[in-house]
Scaffold this active site. Structure first.
Site, PDB file in Angstrom:
ATOM      1  N   GLU A  87       0.852  -1.311   0.023  1.00  8.96           N
ATOM      2  CA  GLU A  87      -0.023   0.066   0.039  1.00  8.96           C
ATOM      3  C   GLU A  87       0.806   1.002   0.035  1.00  8.96           C
ATOM      4  O   GLU A  87       1.950   1.127   0.771  1.00  8.96           O
ATOM      5  CB  GLU A  87      -0.922   0.144   1.316  1.00  8.96           C
ATOM      6  CG  GLU A  87      -1.768   1.221   1.435  1.00  8.96           C
ATOM      7  CD  GLU A  87      -2.535   1.243   2.296  1.00  8.96           C
ATOM      8  OE1 GLU A  87      -3.553   2.173   2.464  1.00  8.96           O
ATOM      9  OE2 GLU A  87      -2.756   0.361   3.170  1.00  8.96           O
ATOM     10  N   GLU A  93      -7.718   2.153  -3.546  1.00  7.39           N
ATOM     11  CA  GLU A  93      -8.410   2.051  -2.116  1.00  7.39           C
ATOM     12  C   GLU A  93      -9.456   3.306  -1.760  1.00  7.39           C
ATOM     13  O   GLU A  93      -8.825   4.370  -1.848  1.00  7.39           O
ATOM     14  CB  GLU A  93      -7.524   1.898  -0.904  1.00  7.39           C
ATOM     15  CG  GLU A  93      -6.720   0.789  -1.010  1.00  7.39           C
ATOM     16  CD  GLU A  93      -6.005   0.287   0.353  1.00  7.39           C
ATOM     17  OE1 GLU A  93      -6.116   1.297   1.074  1.00  7.39           O
ATOM     18  OE2 GLU A  93      -5.025  -0.506   0.228  1.00  7.39           O
ATOM     19  N   ASP A 115     -11.522   1.039   1.958  1.00 13.34           N
ATOM     20  CA  ASP A 115     -10.512   1.164   3.095  1.00 13.34           C
ATOM     21  C   ASP A 115     -11.261   1.447   4.534  1.00 13.34           C
ATOM     22  O   ASP A 115     -12.539   1.732   4.460  1.00 13.34           O
ATOM     23  CB  ASP A 115      -9.513   2.254   2.850  1.00 13.34           C
ATOM     24  CG  ASP A 115      -8.492   2.313   3.672  1.00 13.34           C
ATOM     25  OD1 ASP A 115      -8.087   1.106   4.455  1.00 13.34           O
ATOM     26  OD2 ASP A 115      -7.721   3.254   3.597  1.00 13.34           O
ATOM     27  N   GLU A 159      -6.652  -4.482   8.736  1.00 10.46           N
ATOM     28  CA  GLU A 159      -5.344  -3.486   9.049  1.00 10.46           C
ATOM     29  C   GLU A 159      -5.006  -3.254  10.387  1.00 10.46           C
ATOM     30  O   GLU A 159      -5.574  -3.682  11.306  1.00 10.46           O
ATOM     31  CB  GLU A 159      -6.034  -2.116   8.575  1.00 10.46           C
ATOM     32  CG  GLU A 159      -6.460  -2.034   7.260  1.00 10.46           C
ATOM     33  CD  GLU A 159      -6.780  -0.637   6.707  1.00 10.46           C
ATOM     34  OE1 GLU A 159      -6.322   0.074   6.122  1.00 10.46           O
ATOM     35  OE2 GLU A 159      -8.042  -0.332   7.266  1.00 10.46           O
TER      36      GLU A 159
END
Length: 766
Positions: free
Chosen positions: A547, A633, A663, A720
């Site tokens: 990312e 995202e 996200d 995450e």
């Protein structure tokens, strides 16, 4: 043709010239003077008749009627003038009255009266008013005194040898009195059309000129005079000529430029005309007193009545002026209140609040008085407007304002700064933290509007002046509470945050300017860099994607937290430029990595924008990156404006291989709706759902449900914020197989990330 002051003066000048020449000839050549004088009058009368008929046929409605009627009157007057000239020139009769000519002359007052009544009937009238009525009576009385003193009184007192002679003699001043009175009242009561005002005033001036000469004629007849000096006939020349000029004007639109001074002159004449008879009466009485002339009883009585009406009018005007001043004061107070208060809620507006805050800051600097300041922003208020309508939204804002008033002390300044933003300046000694909690409590109960209820929450930022800051300003304090409020929104909304020193970058006044310069690549602002964080397979730690994350170090502000400058970009309208810059850098730097997907953050508000599609396609082509290696995202910090357009745009991007990820799933806007509508490839599970909290059971239930729903829809899930092995075990138990977090690597430049990739069991550099 249009009537202008220059043309009016030219007509009057020509008439005066004819009269003066006739008067000069009168002493030495009386016959020539009579011919010259009578010819001038006859030509003027015929000109008025022709002009009225010609322009009347070319007009319509009342404008046509009054011209034709007045044309008939001047036709009769011209016939009478021709007879008069015959008597004087051929039969050598100096003042032929009474005679057949009088029948022609007296035709004009009858038809002129009819023409004026047509004009009066076609004009809008002002509502009856005491001052207007008194003005009219003053005008009538003044004109009567003038007529009585100059002609009518003398005719009545002198009498005449025959009833016919008396009737003719008195007919002229009486008819003129009626005509002039109606004309002046027409001006007093009627609202003038600006286009027709010049013609009206010229017509009035022409008929008044005729009446003045008529008065001289009647006066001389009453004295038994045998001749009338030509100088007194100027009105018989100027009057018809002015009427002829007035008939040519049909009120066409005049050019704005160059005519403003002319229009002002006409308006001034329009306003002064009703008071001319009163002034003339005053001059007449003054002359009579100065010369010792006897003022008869009729003149005294009418004059006293006129004087009483003038005094009454002035008293009424004084009272009205006093009332007007009161209304002006009230209006000024109301305007001042509107200038410094919000029209919807009645609270202080931004201007007044800033003034009060500036005063408080000045007292803080001089007297060391502490300042407590709160900034209140309603969470997701746009959804209220979208769901219930702006009318309901306005009622909610009014309800919020009422609750803020009730929970704050009378000395505190409560303001609506705009939209759904409010502020409170604490002047009553209440601690900001306690005041903020009180505000949160009073906003908890839902607002009820009939069968509908609406709940709102607020993020609150607070700031307190503790240490002495000689350079502190009101704007700096507002930026601090704004920074604290936004920090609260980033931490879950509906909370109150106190300003801290680590938010200094966000509160810096030059943050938007410096950020814009950095996005443009200007060296003095510091470069926008891209760091990368690996996304791994939880079962073996293999890197499957990276990312890209923006980082900014400003020479002026130091290292600025991503949440701060990203939020600043959104609020300053720079988010699109920042997104495109990060996309370009990430595609360029990762183009050499073999078969490794790169995730790039894009603001949700841009999804569905054709410009975003074009930018993505152009960037992929420019850097030779296959579309299947790019995943966009969608950050959940903003709302997708049009889900259908966003879905169509995403499908077109998928045609070139670009993937879509949501996200921070579980914390943003309408996430389930996104799964239903958008062709989503990946869901990124927010770290709050896997972080141990007081509500861990609820968080785990939500997280497990999200994973289950996503798997059922064929959507990959990336967790995450993975920091511990225990979280990895939990995620695998839920069925989540991908993750990223500090356990696998912190965001770093690509040069440092290459070492991590080299150690990965599944991926390597090409």
């Amino acid at each position: 043709m249009t009537v202008t002051p220059a043309r009016v003066l030219a007509v009057i000048g020509a008439a005066v010239t004819v009269g003066v020449v006739a008067q000069l000839l009168y002493a030495g050549h009386p016959t020539a003077a009579t011919v010259w004088d009578d010819t001038g009058q006859l030509v003027a009368g015929l000109a008025a008749m022709v002009s009225c008929f010609w322009n009347g046929w070319r007009s319509r409605g009342p404008q046509r009627t009054w011209r034709l009627v007045l044309g008939i009157g001047f036709a009769g007057w011209s016939i009478g003038m021709a007879m008069w000239a015959w008597y004087q020139i051929i039969e050598n009769i100096g003042l032929p009255s009474p005679s057949a000519a009088d029948a022609g002359f007296l035709t004009l007052p009858v038809f002129a009266l009819a023409a004026l009544l047509v004009l009066a009937a076609n004009r809008p009238w002002r509502p009856p008013h005491a001052v207007l009525i008194l003005d009219a009576l003053v005008v009538v009385g003044s004109l009567f005194i003038l007529t009585w003193a100059t002609s009518l009184g003398g005719v009545v007192q002198a009498g005449a040898p025959t009833p016919a002679a008396f009737a003719v003699a008195i007919a002229y001043p009486a008819s003129d009195l009626v005509l002039v009175t109606i004309m002046v009242l027409l001006v007093v009561f009627g609202r003038s059309n600006p286009r027709q005002l010049p013609a009206l005033l010229t017509l009035v001036l022409g008929l008044v000129a005729l009446s003045v000469s008529d008065s001289f004629f009647a006066y001389l007849v009453s004295l038994g005079a045998e001749e009338m000096p030509p100088i007194f006939d100027i009105g018989f020349i100027a009057g018809p000529a002015l009427v002829a000029l007035a008939a040519t004007d049909r009120g066409k639109r005049r050019p704005e430029d160059g005519n403003r001074g002319r229009d002002k002159a006409y308006e001034l004449a329009y306003l002064l005309l009703p008071y001319v008879p009163l002034a003339a009466t005053g001059v007449l009485i003054s002359i009579q007193l100065a010369t010792g002339e006897t003022i008869d009883t009729t003149e005294k009585v009418v004059g006293l009545l006129v004087l009483c009406m003038v005094v009454a009018r002035q008293l009424i005007t004084l009272l009205e002026n006093r009332m007007l001043l009161e209304r002006v004061r009230y209006g000024q107070a109301r305007l001042e209140h509107q200038a410094f208060h919000d029209p919807l809620t009645g609270l202080a507006n931004r201007a007044l609040f800033h003034d009060r805050l500036a005063e408080a800051v000045e007292a803080y600097r001089l007297e060391h008085r502490p300042i407590g300041l709160l900034f209140i922003d309603l969470d997701d208020f746009k959804l209220v407007n979208d769901s219930y309508g702006h009318e309901t939204g306005d009622m909610v804002l009014c309800g919020v304002a009422d609750r803020l008033r009730t929970c704050m002390s009378g000395v505190d300044v409560v303001a609506r700064l705009g939209g759904d933003e409010f502020a409170v300046l604490l002047c009553g000694g209440t601690e900001p933290e306690a005041a903020g909690e009180l505000i949160r409590e009073v906003l908890l109960p839902p607002f009820r509007f009939g069968d509908r209820q609406v709940s709102v929450s607020a993020s609150i930022g607070a700031a307190v002046t503790a240490e002495q800051e000689p350079d502190l300003t009101a704007d700096a304090l507002l930026r601090r509470v704004d920074a604290a409020m936004y920090d609260g929104k980033q931490n879950g909304k509906g909370v109150m945050m106190i300003y801290r020193s680590d938010l200094a970058a966000w509160a810096h006044p030059d943050l938007p300017t410096l950020l814009a310069a950095a996005v443009r690549g200007e060296p003095h602002a510091g470069a926008i860099e891209v760091y990368y964080q690996p996304i791994v397979r939880l079962s073996d730690g293999a890197i499957v994607a990276i990312e890209s994350l923006a980082r900014w170090t400003s020479p002026q502000l130091g290292r600025v937290p991503p949440l701060v400058f990203v939020a600043a970009a959104e609020r300053a309208g720079l988010v699109a430029a920042l997104d495109d810059l990060v996309l370009d850098i990430a595609c360029r730097e990762t183009a050499t990595l073999a078969d490794l997907q790169v995730h790039v953050n894009i603001s949700a508000g841009r999804l569905g924008c054709p410009l975003l599609e074009a930018t993505v396609r152009d960037t992929l082509t420019r850097h030779g990156l296959d579309g299947s290696r790019l995943v966009l995202e969608i950050t959940e910090t903003s709302r997708i404006p049009d889900l259908e357009a966003a879905a169509d745009s995403t499908r077109r991007l998928r045609d070139v291989g670009v993937g879509l990820a949501i996200d921070d799933f579980g914390t943003g806007y309408n996430t389930l709706a996104h799964l239903h509508t958008l062709p989503v490839d990946t869901v990124k599970l927010d770290y709050s759902l896997i972080t141990p909290t007081a509500n861990s059971e609820r968080a785990e239930a939500i997280g497990r449900s999200v994973v289950s729903i996503s798997r059922a829809l064929g959507i990959s899930v990336i967790a995450e914020g993975v920091q511990t092995q225990a979280q990895v075990v939990k995620l695998q138990r839920w069925g989540c197989h991908l993750g990223q977090g500090y356990l696998y690597g912190r965001p770093a430049p690509l040069t440092e990330l290459r070492l991590t990739l080299a150690e990965s069991p599944q991926k390597s550099l090409r």
